[in-house]
Design an enzyme around this catalytic site. Structure first.
Site, short mmCIF file in Angstrom:
data_model
loop_
_atom_site.label_atom_id
_atom_site.label_comp_id
_atom_site.label_asym_id
_atom_site.label_seq_id
_atom_site.Cartn_x
_atom_site.Cartn_y
_atom_site.Cartn_z
N HIS A 47 0.31 -1.26 -0.36
CA HIS A 47 -0.07 0.00 -0.15
C HIS A 47 1.00 1.26 -0.18
CE1 HIS A 47 0.15 -1.01 4.58
NE2 HIS A 47 1.15 0.10 4.23
C1 T46 Z 1 3.47 0.58 6.62
C2 T46 Z 1 3.98 -1.01 7.21
C3 T46 Z 1 5.59 -0.40 7.46
C4 T46 Z 1 -3.74 -0.71 13.81
O1 T46 Z 1 -5.22 -1.53 14.02
N1 T46 Z 1 -3.39 0.36 14.06
C5 T46 Z 1 -1.78 0.75 13.20
O2 T46 Z 1 -1.66 1.55 13.21
C6 T46 Z 1 -1.52 -0.38 11.82
C7 T46 Z 1 -0.24 -0.12 11.79
C8 T46 Z 1 -2.46 -1.52 12.33
N2 T46 Z 1 -3.40 -2.09 13.03
C9 T46 Z 1 -3.58 -2.90 12.51
C10 T46 Z 1 -4.92 -2.79 10.63
C11 T46 Z 1 -4.49 -4.13 10.77
O3 T46 Z 1 -5.59 -4.84 11.52
O4 T46 Z 1 -2.81 -3.52 12.26
C12 T46 Z 1 -3.68 -4.90 11.16
C13 T46 Z 1 -2.04 -5.20 10.44
O5 T46 Z 1 -2.10 -3.92 10.06
P1 T46 Z 1 -1.29 -3.85 8.07
O6 T46 Z 1 -1.65 -4.77 7.43
O7 T46 Z 1 -1.81 -2.36 7.94
O8 T46 Z 1 0.32 -4.21 8.05
P2 T46 Z 1 1.29 -3.99 7.49
O9 T46 Z 1 2.00 -4.36 8.12
O10 T46 Z 1 1.00 -4.22 5.91
O11 T46 Z 1 1.57 -1.86 7.17
C14 T46 Z 1 2.11 -1.33 8.29
C15 T46 Z 1 1.48 0.07 8.09
O12 T46 Z 1 -0.20 -0.34 8.42
C16 T46 Z 1 1.70 0.70 7.27
O13 T46 Z 1 1.26 1.88 7.38
O14 T46 Z 1 3.46 1.36 6.22
O15 T46 Z 1 3.81 -1.10 8.30
#
Ligand code: T46
Length: 130
Positions: A47
């Site tokens: 993303h």
């Molecule tokens: C990024 C990369 C480096 C939350 O509830 N709070 C938060 O602050 C974050 C970041 C995520 N979440 C929840 C949302 C999802 O249900 O945690 C779960 C996993 O998040 P996500 O699928 O977005 O994780 P990544 O590792 O794909 O991405 C994250 C960050 O979302 C993003 O901003 O730049 O790490």
């Protein structure tokens, strides 16, 4: 994207790195999160963010970060707690090849906001083209 190196305060007891908002982190830090226990076959990210700025640091282990600004793709191995990647423009990011011991610290300029995410690569390309 920019590779940033933090000053290590090292002596015979070990090392200490200090991170300060609006100082060696070039924005006010509104949120801190960390990623760990990732299966090496499970890439993450895929993303971009509209507004959010972030600094990403591997506190232990290593991960490959691929950053795409719409023009070019760069891959960087993050493997040291005194180095980070600053992402302060709209970039598509992917994280691959996590080692089992990888702990990824992320400092963010904003609180969690689902509406700031661009999850579709075609939409991302159209936005950066403008
Ligand atoms: C990024 C990369 C480096 C939350 O509830 N709070 C938060 O602050 C974050 C970041 C995520 N979440 C929840 C949302 C999802 O249900 O945690 C779960 C996993 O998040 P996500 O699928 O977005 O994780 P990544 O590792 O794909 O991405 C994250 C960050 O979302 C993003 O901003 O730049 O790490």
């Amino acid at each position: 994207m920019k590779l940033v190196e933090f000053k290590e305060n090292s002596d015979e007891r070990g090392s200490l790195v200090s991170l300060e908002g609006n100082n060696n982190i070039p924005f006010e830090i509104k949120r801190v999160y960390y990623i760990y226990g990732v299966n090496e076959k499970s890439p993450r990210g895929f993303h971009a963010h509209k507004e959010l700025k972030q600094v990403i640091i591997a506190l232990s282990g290593s991960v490959t970060l691929t950053i795409d600004d719409g023009q070019k793709k760069e891959s960087v191995v993050l493997d040291s707690p005194n180095k980070g990647i600053l992402i302060d423009t709209i970039c598509w990011r992917e994280m691959h090849d996590f080692t089992q011991d990888c702990v990824l610290l992320v400092l963010a300029s904003g609180i969690y906001d689902r509406d700031d995410y661009i999850n579709d690569y075609v939409e991302f390309k159209n936005i950066v083209k403008i």
